[in-house]
Design a protein around this motif. Structure first.
Motif, mmCIF file in Angstrom:
data_model
loop_
_atom_site.group_PDB
_atom_site.id
_atom_site.type_symbol
_atom_site.label_atom_id
_atom_site.label_comp_id
_atom_site.label_asym_id
_atom_site.label_seq_id
_atom_site.Cartn_x
_atom_site.Cartn_y
_atom_site.Cartn_z
ATOM 1 N N UNK A 53 -14.214 34.959 -20.592
ATOM 2 C CA UNK A 53 -14.945 35.192 -21.832
ATOM 3 C C UNK A 53 -14.084 36.075 -22.714
ATOM 4 N N UNK A 54 -13.880 35.649 -23.943
ATOM 5 C CA UNK A 54 -13.158 36.446 -24.915
ATOM 6 C C UNK A 54 -14.157 37.422 -25.527
ATOM 7 N N UNK A 55 -14.045 38.705 -25.177
ATOM 8 C CA UNK A 55 -15.004 39.714 -25.598
ATOM 9 C C UNK A 55 -14.710 40.207 -27.010
ATOM 10 N N UNK A 71 -14.305 40.588 -14.342
ATOM 11 C CA UNK A 71 -13.436 41.754 -14.415
ATOM 12 C C UNK A 71 -12.908 41.893 -15.844
ATOM 13 N N UNK A 72 -13.022 43.087 -16.400
ATOM 14 C CA UNK A 72 -12.575 43.346 -17.773
ATOM 15 C C UNK A 72 -11.062 43.519 -17.799
ATOM 16 N N UNK A 73 -10.405 42.783 -18.707
ATOM 17 C CA UNK A 73 -8.960 42.890 -18.893
ATOM 18 C C UNK A 73 -8.674 43.202 -20.354
ATOM 19 N N UNK A 74 -7.863 44.219 -20.593
ATOM 20 C CA UNK A 74 -7.424 44.535 -21.944
ATOM 21 C C UNK A 74 -5.961 44.139 -22.044
ATOM 22 N N UNK A 75 -5.665 43.253 -22.997
ATOM 23 C CA UNK A 75 -4.314 42.727 -23.163
ATOM 24 C C UNK A 75 -3.714 43.220 -24.472
ATOM 25 N N UNK A 76 -2.439 43.564 -24.441
ATOM 26 C CA UNK A 76 -1.680 43.930 -25.637
ATOM 27 C C UNK A 76 -0.495 42.983 -25.692
#
Length: 167
Positions: A53-55, A71-76
């Motif tokens: 899911x794109x939050x 699971x929450x993933x933060x991408x840069x």
């Protein structure tokens, strides 16, 4: 080519070309992606099934927040131009002072996280803009002091509309 970071020690070099194979750190990456709608996806990779899911998305800062199997993933992400600026020592050249924040797309203001007079740094969350049923956290593009907020909660905004002024 993109360089994607998910944490202090997780970095991937992703190479992709329209119609060509995708490689991650020089290795072929084979997957099947099904778009389910409203920012939801189904992914098959190496015989395993994933739900994604794109939050939230911040296109200006190239940051993305995903839920991958809960699971929450933060991408840069950094593209080749960002990497070149880093290499030349100019990555902070455009982050000094900013005058305004404009809406990157049409949407609805669902949260205001700053107030006039507040000092912000690059990346600080300012507003939340809902567009196409996804919440997009609009962050400060540089450092500055909030001079005025030009929108109110639940306002509909258009692309390019000034949302926040800085002094």
């Amino acid at each position: 080519m993109l360089q994607v970071r998910t944490g202090p020690d997780q970095l991937w070099d992703i190479d992709y070309r329209s119609g060509g194979p995708i490689t991650v750190n020089g290795q072929a990456f084979e997957w099947d992606l099904a778009v389910l709608g409203n920012g939801h996806y189904h992914i098959l990779h190496n015989g395993k099934s994933y739900t994604a899911e794109l939050v939230s998305v911040d296109y200006a800062a190239k940051t993305f927040v995903l839920n991958l199997n809960g699971q929450r993933l933060e991408l840069q992400a950094k593209d080749r131009f960002d990497l070149l600026l880093d290499k030349l020592g100019m990555s902070n050249a455009a982050t000094n002072k900013v005058n305004e924040l404009k809406a990157p797309m049409p949407g609805l203001i669902v949260d205001i996280r700053v107030e006039p007079g507040q000092v912000v740094q690059k990346g600080d969350p300012l507003l939340v803009l809902e567009a196409m049923k996804m919440e997009n956290i609009l962050k400060a593009p540089g450092e500055g002091t909030v001079a005025a907020i030009k929108v109110a909660l639940r306002d509909n905004v258009t692309k390019g509309q000034v949302l926040v002024l800085f002094s």
